[in-house]
Design a protein around this motif. Structure first.
Motif, PDB file in Angstrom:
ATOM      1  N   GLY A 157       0.832  -1.168   0.004  1.00  0.00           N
ATOM      2  CA  GLY A 157      -0.122   0.096  -0.030  1.00  0.00           C
ATOM      3  C   GLY A 157       0.876   1.288   0.067  1.00  0.00           C
ATOM      4  N   TYR A 158       2.226   1.180   0.052  1.00  0.00           N
ATOM      5  CA  TYR A 158       2.879   2.655   0.199  1.00  0.00           C
ATOM      6  C   TYR A 158       3.007   3.223  -1.235  1.00  0.00           C
ATOM      7  CZ  TYR A 158       4.818   1.420   4.677  1.00  0.00           C
ATOM      8  OH  TYR A 158       4.938   1.614   6.108  1.00  0.00           O
ATOM      9  N   VAL A 159       2.606   4.366  -1.229  1.00  0.00           N
ATOM     10  CA  VAL A 159       2.757   5.287  -2.362  1.00  0.00           C
ATOM     11  C   VAL A 159       4.107   5.451  -2.791  1.00  0.00           C
ATOM     12  CG1 VAL A 159       1.928   7.530  -3.577  1.00  0.00           C
ATOM     13  CG2 VAL A 159       0.350   6.091  -1.907  1.00  0.00           C
ATOM     14  N   PHE A 160       4.930   5.640  -1.829  1.00  0.00           N
ATOM     15  CA  PHE A 160       6.378   5.834  -1.862  1.00  0.00           C
ATOM     16  C   PHE A 160       7.229   4.715  -1.818  1.00  0.00           C
ATOM     17  CE2 PHE A 160       5.222  10.329  -1.706  1.00  0.00           C
ATOM     18  CZ  PHE A 160       6.166  11.014  -2.795  1.00  0.00           C
ATOM     19  N   GLY A 161       8.187   4.364  -2.658  1.00  0.00           N
ATOM     20  CA  GLY A 161       9.288   3.357  -2.194  1.00  0.00           C
ATOM     21  C   GLY A 161      10.443   4.425  -1.642  1.00  0.00           C
ATOM     22  N   SER A 162      11.518   3.523  -1.176  1.00  0.00           N
ATOM     23  CA  SER A 162      12.564   4.605  -0.668  1.00  0.00           C
ATOM     24  C   SER A 162      13.766   3.880  -1.024  1.00  0.00           C
ATOM     25  CB  SER A 162      12.347   4.682   0.835  1.00  0.00           C
ATOM     26  OG  SER A 162      12.411   3.444   1.376  1.00  0.00           O
ATOM     27  N   VAL A 163      14.827   4.674  -0.834  1.00  0.00           N
ATOM     28  CA  VAL A 163      16.387   4.188  -1.178  1.00  0.00           C
ATOM     29  C   VAL A 163      17.255   5.130  -0.235  1.00  0.00           C
ATOM     30  CG1 VAL A 163      16.900   5.498  -3.372  1.00  0.00           C
ATOM     31  CG2 VAL A 163      17.900   3.355  -2.762  1.00  0.00           C
ATOM     32  N   GLN A 164      18.312   4.550   0.148  1.00  0.00           N
ATOM     33  CA  GLN A 164      19.281   5.215   0.879  1.00  0.00           C
ATOM     34  C   GLN A 164      20.736   5.462  -0.131  1.00  0.00           C
ATOM     35  OE1 GLN A 164      20.639   3.843   4.906  1.00  0.00           O
ATOM     36  NE2 GLN A 164      20.173   5.968   5.442  1.00  0.00           N
ATOM     37  N   THR A 165      21.247   6.405  -0.046  1.00  0.00           N
ATOM     38  CA  THR A 165      22.441   6.399  -0.718  1.00  0.00           C
ATOM     39  C   THR A 165      23.768   6.729   0.176  1.00  0.00           C
ATOM     40  OG1 THR A 165      22.845   8.859  -1.392  1.00  0.00           O
ATOM     41  CG2 THR A 165      21.038   7.454  -2.628  1.00  0.00           C
ATOM     42  N   THR A 166      23.533   7.453   1.118  1.00  0.00           N
ATOM     43  CA  THR A 166      24.703   7.891   2.166  1.00  0.00           C
ATOM     44  C   THR A 166      24.041   7.941   3.585  1.00  0.00           C
ATOM     45  OG1 THR A 166      23.921  10.394   2.264  1.00  0.00           O
ATOM     46  CG2 THR A 166      25.457   9.382   0.327  1.00  0.00           C
ATOM     47  N   ARG A 167      25.155   7.781   4.581  1.00  0.00           N
ATOM     48  CA  ARG A 167      24.642   7.826   5.975  1.00  0.00           C
ATOM     49  C   ARG A 167      25.601   8.563   6.481  1.00  0.00           C
ATOM     50  NH1 ARG A 167      23.830   1.583   8.048  1.00  0.00           N
ATOM     51  NH2 ARG A 167      21.895   1.380   6.633  1.00  0.00           N
ATOM     52  N   GLY A 168      25.389   9.624   7.822  1.00  0.00           N
ATOM     53  CA  GLY A 168      26.454  10.312   8.231  1.00  0.00           C
ATOM     54  C   GLY A 168      26.428  11.865   8.127  1.00  0.00           C
ATOM     55  N   CYS A 169      27.196  12.536   8.942  1.00  0.00           N
ATOM     56  CA  CYS A 169      27.137  13.999   8.653  1.00  0.00           C
ATOM     57  C   CYS A 169      28.317  14.541   9.301  1.00  0.00           C
ATOM     58  CB  CYS A 169      25.935  14.755   9.100  1.00  0.00           C
ATOM     59  SG  CYS A 169      26.029  16.716   8.483  1.00  0.00           S
ATOM     60  N   PRO A 170      29.214  15.287   8.716  1.00  0.00           N
ATOM     61  CA  PRO A 170      30.161  15.813   9.409  1.00  0.00           C
ATOM     62  C   PRO A 170      30.061  16.992  10.389  1.00  0.00           C
ATOM     63  CG  PRO A 170      30.334  16.624   7.084  1.00  0.00           C
ATOM     64  CD  PRO A 170      29.329  15.420   7.298  1.00  0.00           C
ATOM     65  N   MET A 171      28.862  17.415  10.280  1.00  0.00           N
ATOM     66  CA  MET A 171      28.514  18.603  10.945  1.00  0.00           C
ATOM     67  C   MET A 171      27.997  18.070  12.464  1.00  0.00           C
ATOM     68  SD  MET A 171      29.145  21.149   9.211  1.00  0.00           S
ATOM     69  CE  MET A 171      29.370  21.619   7.250  1.00  0.00           C
ATOM     70  N   SER A 172      28.027  18.862  13.562  1.00  0.00           N
ATOM     71  CA  SER A 172      27.773  18.702  14.848  1.00  0.00           C
ATOM     72  C   SER A 172      26.687  19.394  15.198  1.00  0.00           C
ATOM     73  CB  SER A 172      28.887  18.847  15.688  1.00  0.00           C
ATOM     74  OG  SER A 172      30.006  17.682  15.138  1.00  0.00           O
ATOM     75  N   CYS A 173      25.597  19.775  14.400  1.00  0.00           N
ATOM     76  CA  CYS A 173      24.623  20.600  14.947  1.00  0.00           C
ATOM     77  C   CYS A 173      23.888  20.032  16.262  1.00  0.00           C
ATOM     78  CB  CYS A 173      23.423  20.682  13.951  1.00  0.00           C
ATOM     79  SG  CYS A 173      24.112  21.460  12.176  1.00  0.00           S
ATOM     80  N   ASP A 174      23.595  20.945  17.270  1.00  0.00           N
ATOM     81  CA  ASP A 174      23.115  20.541  18.562  1.00  0.00           C
ATOM     82  C   ASP A 174      21.713  20.138  18.613  1.00  0.00           C
ATOM     83  OD1 ASP A 174      21.911  23.053  18.466  1.00  0.00           O
ATOM     84  OD2 ASP A 174      23.029  23.892  20.178  1.00  0.00           O
ATOM     85  N   PHE A 175      21.020  20.391  17.458  1.00  0.00           N
ATOM     86  CA  PHE A 175      19.422  19.999  17.304  1.00  0.00           C
ATOM     87  C   PHE A 175      19.314  18.762  16.550  1.00  0.00           C
ATOM     88  CE2 PHE A 175      20.723  23.264  13.961  1.00  0.00           C
ATOM     89  CZ  PHE A 175      20.523  22.604  13.026  1.00  0.00           C
TER      90      PHE A 175
END
Length: 281
Positions: A157-175
Motif C-alpha cells: 500500500g505504500y505510495v512511495f518507495g525509498s532508497v538510501q545512498t549515504t549515511r552520516g554527517c560531518p557537522m555537529s549541530c546540537d539540534f
C-alpha cells in the motif's frame, strides 16, 4: 524435517496520535526492518507486520524485532511486553532505543545500539545457541557491501518507495541526532548499487531518505551527478524527492541533471536565517 525459526518484525504505530499516517501519501516503508530481514539467514522464516496499514494481532514467533522512533516507542514497548511475558525473545533497535538503551532494556530481552549491520549476524548466532546478550553495540561500517532491503516484505500500500545512498554527517549541530547515530563521516554506497536498487523499487514515486543528499564536498556533489546520469542512461522513469542543505543551490549542473532524472522536490534544511545562530548551532 527441522522446524524453521521464525523472525517477526514489527513497525509500530502510536495509538495516541496518528501523525503522518493521516496522509497515506506522506509515509514510506520501514527500511530498517527491510535491512534486518536482508541480514537474516535464508533458513529463517520472516514476517513483517506494519501498523501503518494493519493493527497488530498476535502471531507466533521465535524471535521478535521491533524498531521505533520516539513517537512510536510507547507502542513498541507495549508490543515487546506482550512477547516478553510469553517468554519469546524480543529485540529492539532504532534511534530512540540507541539514545535510551537502559529504558528500552526494561521492555526487551536485547537491545541493539546504533546501526545493526555489524552485529545482527552475531545476534542471530547467539539466539540460535541460547546465548542472546542484553546489548549489542553496532559499529559504523563502510556502505560498500550494504545489503539491499527486502522490499518484497513491505506492505504493497505504500505510495512511495525509498532508497538510501549515504549515511552520516560531518557537522555537529546540537539540534540533530544524525552525527550521534550515524557518525561524523559521510559514508556513501556505490553508485551502481544505488541505481540498481532504485530501479527495482515497484513504486513510481521514490523518496531518497539521505539526511543530506548533496553533502559538503565536490566529491559528494559529483557522486550525485553520477547517480542522476546513470538513472537517465538506463531510461528509468520515476519521480523522486530528497533532502539537502542549502549548498545544493551552488551546484547548477547537479540541479539540472537531477531534474532530468526525475527529481520533483527537494526539502531544504533552513535552520535559521541568522548567520550567528547557524554558527552557534
Amino acid at each position: 524435517m527441522t522446524k524453521r525459526n521464525k523472525l517477526l518484525l514489527i513497525n509500530p504505530l502510536s495509538t495516541k496520535r496518528r501523525g503522518l499516517i493521516r496522509d497515506q501519501q506522506s509515509i514510506f516503508p520501514p527500511m530498517a526492518l527491510g535491512i534486518i530481514a536482508a541480514l537474516t539467514p535464508e533458513q529463517w522464516e520472516i514476517e513483517l507486520v506494519d501498523e501503518n496499514f494493519e493493527r497488530f494481532t498476535y502471531r507466533e514467533a521465535d524471535l521478535v524485532g521491533i524498531t521505533a522512533l520516539t513517537s512510536q516507542v510507547t507502542r513498541a514497548y507495549e508490543l515487546a511486553s506482550i512477547y516478553k511475558e510469553k517468554g519469546i525473545s524480543t529485540v529492539m533497535g532504532g534511534i530512540h532505543v540507541s539514545m535510551l538503551p537502559d529504558e528500552a532494556a526494561q521492555y526487551a530481552d536485547s537491545v541493539v545500539i546504533g546501526e545493526a549491520e555489524s552485529v545482527w549476524g552475531t545476534l542471530i548466532h547467539d539466539f540460535e545457541s541460547g546465548t542472546l546478550k542484553k546489548r549489542y553495540q553496532g559499529n559504523l561500517l563502510p556502505l560498500v557491501d550494504s545489503p539491499f532491503p527486502r522490499i518484497d516484505l513491505y506492505h504493497p500500500g505504500y505510495v512511495f518507495g525509498s532508497v538510501q545512498t549515504t549515511r552520516g554527517c560531518p557537522m555537529s549541530c546540537d539540534f540533530c541526532s544524525v552525527h550521534t547515530f550515524n557518525g561524523h563521516q559521510y559514508r556513501a554506497r556505490p553508485v551502481k548499487d544505488v541505481v540498481d536498487e532504485f530501479e527495482k523499487i515497484p513504486q513510481q514515486k521514490v523518496y531518497i531518505v539521505d539526511d543530506n543528499l548533496i553533502g559538503y564536498t565536490k566529491k559528494s556533489a559529483d557522486r550525485v551527478l553520477e547517480i542522476c546520469r546513470e538513472i537517465i542512461r538506463r531510461g528509468i522513469k520515476k519521480d523522486w524527492l530528497c533532502a539537502a542543505s542549502m549548498n545544493i543551490a551552488d551546484h547548477e549542473e547537479v540541479l539540472h541533471y537531477a531534474a532530468k532524472a526525475g527529481c520533483k522536490m527537494i526539502f531544504l534544511g533552513i535552520e535559521s536565517e541568522l548567520i550567528d545562530q547557524l554558527e552557534s548551532a
